[in-house]
Design an enzyme around this catalytic site. Sequence first.
Site, mmCIF file in Angstrom:
data_model
loop_
_atom_site.group_PDB
_atom_site.id
_atom_site.type_symbol
_atom_site.label_atom_id
_atom_site.label_comp_id
_atom_site.label_asym_id
_atom_site.label_seq_id
_atom_site.Cartn_x
_atom_site.Cartn_y
_atom_site.Cartn_z
ATOM 1 N N LEU A 137 0.879 -1.169 0.000
ATOM 2 C CA LEU A 137 0.000 0.000 0.000
ATOM 3 C C LEU A 137 0.910 1.210 0.000
ATOM 4 C CD1 LEU A 137 -2.928 -0.594 2.556
ATOM 5 C CD2 LEU A 137 -3.036 -0.629 0.072
ATOM 6 N N ASP A 138 0.749 2.101 -0.948
ATOM 7 C CA ASP A 138 1.589 3.287 -0.980
ATOM 8 C C ASP A 138 1.407 4.115 0.287
ATOM 9 O OD1 ASP A 138 2.711 2.638 -3.381
ATOM 10 O OD2 ASP A 138 1.393 3.899 -4.580
ATOM 11 N N ARG A 139 2.385 4.932 0.563
ATOM 12 C CA ARG A 139 2.411 5.682 1.824
ATOM 13 C C ARG A 139 1.146 6.503 2.047
ATOM 14 N NH1 ARG A 139 3.958 10.628 3.675
ATOM 15 N NH2 ARG A 139 4.390 11.372 1.570
ATOM 16 N N ASN A 171 -2.699 0.927 -6.543
ATOM 17 C CA ASN A 171 -2.193 2.182 -6.025
ATOM 18 C C ASN A 171 -2.127 3.207 -7.148
ATOM 19 O OD1 ASN A 171 -0.966 1.644 -3.009
ATOM 20 N ND2 ASN A 171 -0.993 -0.196 -4.242
#
Length: 377
Positions: free
Chosen positions: A155-157, A259
């Site tokens: 999961l991207d930041r 994402n």
Amino acid sequence: MNKRKREEEEEEEGIRMGTDIVWQTPANPPHPHDYIFRNGIRYVKPYYFEFIAHVKNRWAGKTIVDLFAQEFKGRPYEYYVSAVKCGRIQVDGFRHEPPVMACEVPILQKELDVLTVCKPASVPVHPCGQYRKNTVVGILQAEHGLAPVFPVHRLDRLVSGLLILARNASKADIFRQQIEGGLVRKKYIARVVGEFPKDELVVDANIDYNAREGRSTAEVRDSAKGKAASTKFTRISSNGAQSIVLCEPITGRTHQVGNYQIRVHLKHSGHPIANDMLYISDETVNRSSKGSSADRSACTSATALTSSIEEKVVNDCEEKSNVGFSIDPMCTNCPNLAPKGYDTDEEGLWLHCIQYSGPDWTYECPYPDWAKLTQTI
């Protein structure tokens, strides 16, 4: 806030100008006292960190100063010149981690081999770049004593929602094989601009990454550019101005799916994520030479858009005081907590993972508060 005012406030809060340094090594794991909470933001007390690097052929013939300046770009050239002169140059550094939103990491399910959590936006999943303790993995170890854990997917930041972590390497490998074999399905929700079509929409467009701008574009399917990708979108609700949309990646690169792919395909559909500064505009992102991410650069330059940080974050996340932290007189980031370039408010995307499912398992995460739309007049 200017530097002088920030320093005065830090002095009032009792920051200790000391030298009792704690070295951060694998034998010295993240601990609850490593964190400082202020105004809804989670900071990490600066600490010495030992950098380990393999010798590379391109280092041959370079001076120590040039080597450090080119390989460790978090410091200016002058810093390394001064460090060499005073005999201080070592393969270590006084690390200032970027701040994140001060939310807890709620545990959703805790099984013998699997742990699922609701990842807060702005928090990286695992140690990378300047982040180590301000990560989901670091926070779980510090606040829940859960280690080791193995993130199953990415999961991207800036993305929130369901994160699955295996509790042993063998279970992680089983998940990896299922994901690589195309046996895993993902579902996200997004809050987008405008009234999304009622009928199901499938976007079939290649994803082409532009390294200079730090963002991707959608290209026609038969284009030579980019990687093939397909995403299905279904409207959940709309108030005319914005819509909540179910996003289901169908095909795409393993790490890209869910994402950037969703962000790019929503932009391509004419309904970008409503607070996605990077894709809501067609203007070229002005990335700094100091390595600022494209998302951070876009947020910094987008003065016409209001902040999308949920007020609930500040109200619900506990504010805590701390005895202070040590500083390094040679550190160019001290006496501030955050490194240079991270003095703006953090925020998360309105993109949230709600479900992952495999051959014989399904894990889910509750909807976020922003998924409730206010009706327009």
